[in-house]
Design an enzyme around this catalytic site. Sequence first.
Site, PDB file in Angstrom:
ATOM      1  CB  SER A   1      94.192  92.469  19.523  1.00 56.00           C
ATOM      2  OG  SER A   1      94.217  91.661  18.356  1.00 56.00           O
TER       3      SER A   1
ATOM      4  CE1 TYR B   1      97.468  88.460  22.373  1.00 55.87           C
ATOM      5  CE2 TYR B   1      95.839  88.655  20.625  1.00 55.87           C
ATOM      6  CZ  TYR B   1      96.937  89.162  21.302  1.00 55.87           C
ATOM      7  OH  TYR B   1      97.482  90.360  20.910  1.00 55.87           O
TER       8      TYR B   1
END
Length: 339
Positions: A146, A159
């Site tokens: 990400s 996350y």
Amino acid sequence: MAGRLKPLAQQVLVVTGATSGNGRAIVEQAVLRGAAVVAVARNADALDDLRTQMSANGGRIVTCAADVSDLAAVERIAVVAIEAFGGFDSWINNAGIGTYGTLDQVPAADHRRVFDVNYFGVLHGSLVAARHLRERGGGAIINIGSILGDRAIVQQGPYCATKHAVQALTDTVRMELEQDATGISVTLVKPAAIDTPFPEHARNFMDQPPRLPQPLYAPEVVADAVLFACAHRKRTLYAGGGGMLSSILSQAAPRLADRIMEAVGTRAQQKPNDRGDPSRRDNLYEPRTDALRGSQDVRVRRSSVMVQVQKVPRPAISIAILAGGAAALAWATRPKWRT
């Protein structure tokens, strides 16, 4: 010298997190382009629906219900692939979960659960895939990271931490496999914000419904980057130019990026009066309703120039121009506070 990867239409792909968001887009696009797929997810009912849909269109697909946090379950995926297709050529570690809330709001058990899936799931998949692909003399491992592996954001601390860890893990796997001259390609794909059910699936501790910040891209943008990496050796691919520019800004002016996140990060991730589909809420420990796209009312970009630029044989010049522009903007607008 590393050998060439097979054309996509001649490959068998393992895709984890296959029933929702980016994973579903990867499966659909892979089948459309002629590849065979082993689709993996926790949601057995959604896997059945996916297999029925893809098979009806002539696709070659088998499914395996598994939680990637369980190493034994991940090892079973390879067995399914061998029994169905004689093995696999590319393994895509895509499964992921998340939370919204500050670090002290999220219970320690939920922090660990996010790491169990997002980090240990990728570790398990990488180890099993590498063991199999060594015997085949090469192939590809594609890990879905990400932009939050480059740039942390408020309200998604666990996350972000897992995606930083996935980047380090991917680099280590690549170096070890290169040392042994295995012929295995290892790519990290870094999506920007993508219109998936992630905000609805994530466990939410905020006082407002979560969303992903703009700009948002369609899941097919990630699928395009991933499937390119299956057939072409790439170290890193950014899926969405907005994400890459955010990463560049963070590296060029980290304190400016911090202040921007502090000022607007929470608001940019909240969508009052739009909670989305209630049947999708909170899949942290158990699967919920899966889908390709999110159900919130959002604007979505259906393509990414950045992905196409990275596909050319020597994209460095084009990317350098973009990077230079972002760095110049960051320098020109830098704050005058002391650090």
